[in-house]
Write a protein that holds these residues in place. Structure first.
Motif, PDB file in Angstrom:
ATOM      1  N   PHE A 198       2.538  72.304 -33.239  1.00 17.29           N
ATOM      2  CA  PHE A 198       3.757  72.848 -32.644  1.00 17.29           C
ATOM      3  C   PHE A 198       3.535  74.189 -31.959  1.00 17.29           C
ATOM      4  CE2 PHE A 198       5.983  69.536 -34.742  1.00 17.29           C
ATOM      5  CZ  PHE A 198       7.251  69.481 -34.185  1.00 17.29           C
ATOM      6  N   PHE A 199       2.673  75.027 -32.528  1.00 16.44           N
ATOM      7  CA  PHE A 199       2.570  76.400 -32.041  1.00 16.44           C
ATOM      8  C   PHE A 199       1.326  76.689 -31.206  1.00 16.44           C
ATOM      9  CE2 PHE A 199       5.372  76.617 -35.717  1.00 16.44           C
ATOM     10  CZ  PHE A 199       6.419  77.374 -35.226  1.00 16.44           C
ATOM     11  N   GLU A 200       0.398  75.748 -31.117  1.00 18.60           N
ATOM     12  CA  GLU A 200      -0.821  76.016 -30.367  1.00 18.60           C
ATOM     13  C   GLU A 200      -1.127  74.976 -29.297  1.00 18.60           C
ATOM     14  OE1 GLU A 200      -4.111  76.597 -33.011  1.00 18.60           O
ATOM     15  OE2 GLU A 200      -3.009  77.969 -34.336  1.00 18.60           O
ATOM     16  N   THR A 201      -0.470  73.819 -29.361  1.00 18.64           N
ATOM     17  CA  THR A 201      -0.812  72.749 -28.424  1.00 18.64           C
ATOM     18  C   THR A 201      -0.381  73.070 -27.005  1.00 18.64           C
ATOM     19  OG1 THR A 201      -0.609  71.105 -30.178  1.00 18.64           O
ATOM     20  CG2 THR A 201      -0.543  70.296 -27.914  1.00 18.64           C
ATOM     21  N   LEU A 202       0.853  73.487 -26.840  1.00 20.83           N
ATOM     22  CA  LEU A 202       1.404  73.736 -25.505  1.00 20.83           C
ATOM     23  C   LEU A 202       2.124  75.077 -25.511  1.00 20.83           C
ATOM     24  CD1 LEU A 202       1.956  72.649 -22.647  1.00 20.83           C
ATOM     25  CD2 LEU A 202       4.021  71.567 -23.542  1.00 20.83           C
ATOM     26  N   THR A 203       1.605  76.033 -24.739  1.00 16.08           N
ATOM     27  CA  THR A 203       2.195  77.374 -24.690  1.00 16.08           C
ATOM     28  C   THR A 203       2.315  77.850 -23.247  1.00 16.08           C
ATOM     29  OG1 THR A 203       0.032  78.461 -24.886  1.00 16.08           O
ATOM     30  CG2 THR A 203       1.214  77.979 -26.936  1.00 16.08           C
ATOM     31  N   VAL A 204       3.199  78.804 -23.057  1.00 19.32           N
ATOM     32  CA  VAL A 204       3.349  79.465 -21.757  1.00 19.32           C
ATOM     33  C   VAL A 204       3.318  80.964 -21.990  1.00 19.32           C
ATOM     34  CG1 VAL A 204       4.643  77.583 -20.690  1.00 19.32           C
ATOM     35  CG2 VAL A 204       5.873  79.374 -21.932  1.00 19.32           C
ATOM     36  N   LYS A 205       2.895  81.716 -20.972  1.00 22.00           N
ATOM     37  CA  LYS A 205       2.818  83.164 -21.070  1.00 22.00           C
ATOM     38  C   LYS A 205       4.160  83.796 -20.698  1.00 22.00           C
ATOM     39  CE  LYS A 205      -1.609  83.537 -22.096  1.00 22.00           C
ATOM     40  NZ  LYS A 205      -2.084  84.182 -23.341  1.00 22.00           N
ATOM     41  N   VAL A 206       4.670  84.641 -21.578  1.00 20.62           N
ATOM     42  CA  VAL A 206       5.910  85.355 -21.317  1.00 20.62           C
ATOM     43  C   VAL A 206       5.713  86.829 -21.674  1.00 20.62           C
ATOM     44  CG1 VAL A 206       7.345  83.335 -21.749  1.00 20.62           C
ATOM     45  CG2 VAL A 206       6.804  84.887 -23.629  1.00 20.62           C
ATOM     46  N   SER A 207       6.625  87.661 -21.189  1.00 22.37           N
ATOM     47  CA  SER A 207       6.575  89.084 -21.508  1.00 22.37           C
ATOM     48  C   SER A 207       6.743  89.285 -23.011  1.00 22.37           C
ATOM     49  CB  SER A 207       7.667  89.838 -20.750  1.00 22.37           C
ATOM     50  OG  SER A 207       7.748  91.184 -21.178  1.00 22.37           O
ATOM     51  N   SER A 208       6.066  90.283 -23.531  1.00 17.27           N
ATOM     52  CA  SER A 208       6.134  90.528 -24.975  1.00 17.27           C
ATOM     53  C   SER A 208       7.463  91.128 -25.405  1.00 17.27           C
ATOM     54  CB  SER A 208       4.994  91.457 -25.401  1.00 17.27           C
ATOM     55  OG  SER A 208       5.058  92.690 -24.694  1.00 17.27           O
ATOM     56  N   GLY A 209       8.305  91.481 -24.429  1.00 21.35           N
ATOM     57  CA  GLY A 209       9.632  91.952 -24.800  1.00 21.35           C
ATOM     58  C   GLY A 209      10.112  93.116 -23.961  1.00 21.35           C
ATOM     59  N   GLU A 226       2.592  93.302 -20.747  1.00 23.10           N
ATOM     60  CA  GLU A 226       1.749  92.461 -21.588  1.00 23.10           C
ATOM     61  C   GLU A 226       2.457  91.135 -21.874  1.00 23.10           C
ATOM     62  OE1 GLU A 226       2.716  95.467 -22.465  1.00 23.10           O
ATOM     63  OE2 GLU A 226       0.925  96.721 -22.164  1.00 23.10           O
ATOM     64  N   THR A 227       1.688  90.072 -21.887  1.00 24.66           N
ATOM     65  CA  THR A 227       2.262  88.753 -22.143  1.00 24.66           C
ATOM     66  C   THR A 227       1.747  88.188 -23.464  1.00 24.66           C
ATOM     67  OG1 THR A 227       0.495  87.645 -20.903  1.00 24.66           O
ATOM     68  CG2 THR A 227       2.494  88.250 -19.685  1.00 24.66           C
ATOM     69  N   ILE A 228       2.550  87.309 -24.032  1.00 25.81           N
ATOM     70  CA  ILE A 228       2.172  86.629 -25.269  1.00 25.81           C
ATOM     71  C   ILE A 228       2.391  85.133 -25.072  1.00 25.81           C
ATOM     72  CG2 ILE A 228       2.704  88.592 -26.771  1.00 25.81           C
ATOM     73  CD1 ILE A 228       5.400  87.287 -27.359  1.00 25.81           C
ATOM     74  N   PRO A 229       1.649  84.307 -25.805  1.00 22.85           N
ATOM     75  CA  PRO A 229       1.848  82.854 -25.673  1.00 22.85           C
ATOM     76  C   PRO A 229       3.117  82.406 -26.381  1.00 22.85           C
ATOM     77  CG  PRO A 229       0.151  83.314 -27.316  1.00 22.85           C
ATOM     78  CD  PRO A 229       0.515  84.638 -26.692  1.00 22.85           C
ATOM     79  N   LEU A 230       3.965  81.688 -25.675  1.00 20.29           N
ATOM     80  CA  LEU A 230       5.202  81.159 -26.248  1.00 20.29           C
ATOM     81  C   LEU A 230       5.059  79.648 -26.424  1.00 20.29           C
ATOM     82  CD1 LEU A 230       8.211  81.663 -27.052  1.00 20.29           C
ATOM     83  CD2 LEU A 230       8.788  81.019 -24.699  1.00 20.29           C
ATOM     84  N   PRO A 231       5.124  79.137 -27.659  1.00 19.79           N
ATOM     85  CA  PRO A 231       4.985  77.697 -27.878  1.00 19.79           C
ATOM     86  C   PRO A 231       6.179  76.935 -27.318  1.00 19.79           C
ATOM     87  CG  PRO A 231       5.569  78.801 -29.925  1.00 19.79           C
ATOM     88  CD  PRO A 231       5.302  79.881 -28.932  1.00 19.79           C
ATOM     89  N   VAL A 232       5.920  75.808 -26.682  1.00 19.38           N
ATOM     90  CA  VAL A 232       6.960  75.009 -26.033  1.00 19.38           C
ATOM     91  C   VAL A 232       7.471  73.896 -26.943  1.00 19.38           C
ATOM     92  CG1 VAL A 232       7.468  73.499 -24.073  1.00 19.38           C
ATOM     93  CG2 VAL A 232       6.061  75.534 -23.748  1.00 19.38           C
TER      94      VAL A 232
END
Length: 259
Positions: A198-209, A226-232
């Motif tokens: 769920f948390f590592e298979t498919l991710t997108v980069k988003v702002s850390s906040g 800075e970006t962090i991986p967001l699980p889809v």
């Protein structure tokens, strides 16, 4: 289609007062922010109030839906309606979604106005168009998510009234269902391979906040570069669950739930 338009119009008329009241509260909070900003000589504070109002929209959409459901419960119209659950629920979601969208656009407009009037005091050093769109989209999606659960729990609660032996225990059953669902999800997420899926298979980069800083005679805000991986997949999972619970809600209403 005529019947659907009629239901839309009915829900609009019965909920418009709530919406106008919310807009009045929105302007009141905005004016308070402007007054405080002028008092402390920091006009950018009004933008903080607008961000706060934007966050409030997470609750605005489900509250609007639940208020329309509550009104339907008082009138008992669904017991005699020839329409199915889908036709009865969808107009309420559409009206609440339109209200939320219009309100968010109003907040965006007020934010643009303050940036034009006080460019030197703006919290943002640039026009956060992309971030604003993503913020509105995120708030709306979360609001729709809670609205779906609100509809399901409302229909489930009232459907249990058909059983006299448990009618007075409905709140306990609803609370037990929520606890059970959360426990099952937590258990599944505690399994290593499920968590990785769920948390590592498919991710997108988003702002850390969003960052916010206050210095001498200066305030600054924006979105971290800075970006962090967001699980889809978790969002897709919750989306499927939401479709299922809405289908169940429609089915419960098709059975003429007494509210």
């Amino acid at each position: 289609m005529t019947a659907f338009k009629g239901l839309l119009w009915k829900d609009f008329k019965t909920s418009s007062t709530w919406f106008y009241g919310w807009i009045a509260i929105l302007f009141l909070l905005f004016i308070i922010g402007v007054v405080i900003g002028e008092y402390v000589n920091e006009p950018g504070i009004s933008q903080l109030f607008l961000i706060m109002i934007g966050v409030f929209h997470i609750a605005f959409l489900p509250v609007m839906v639940c208020s329309m459901l509550r009104l339907e419960g008082k009138t008992q119209l669904w017991l005699h309606s020839p329409h199915g659950g889908y036709m009865l629920l969808l107009p309420k979601v559409i009206i609440a979604f339109l209200y939320s969208t219009l309100s968010l656009l109003l907040v965006d407009g007020l934010g643009v106005l303050m940036m034009l009037l006080y460019p030197e005091s703006s919290l943002f050093s640039y026009w956060p168009v992309k971030e604003g769109i993503l913020f509105n989209l995120g708030v709306t999606i979360v609001g729709l998510y809670f609205s779906g659960w609100g509809i399901f729990l409302w229909t489930l609660y009232h459907s249990l009234s058909k059983y006299p032996s448990i009618k007075n225990m409905r709140w306990i059953i609803i609370a037990g269902f929520i606890i059970l669902y959360q426990s099952v999800v937590a258990f599944l997420m505690s399994i290593d391979w499920v968590e990785k899926l769920f948390f590592e298979t498919l991710t997108v980069k988003v702002s850390s906040g969003l960052f916010f800083s206050v210095e001498a005679n200066e305030m600054n805000a924006g979105f971290n570069p800075e970006t962090i991986p967001l699980p889809v997949l978790p969002f897709l999972f919750e989306g499927v669950i939401m479709i299922i619970v809405l289908m169940i809600s429609c089915r419960l209403l098709d059975r003429k739930v007494e509210v």
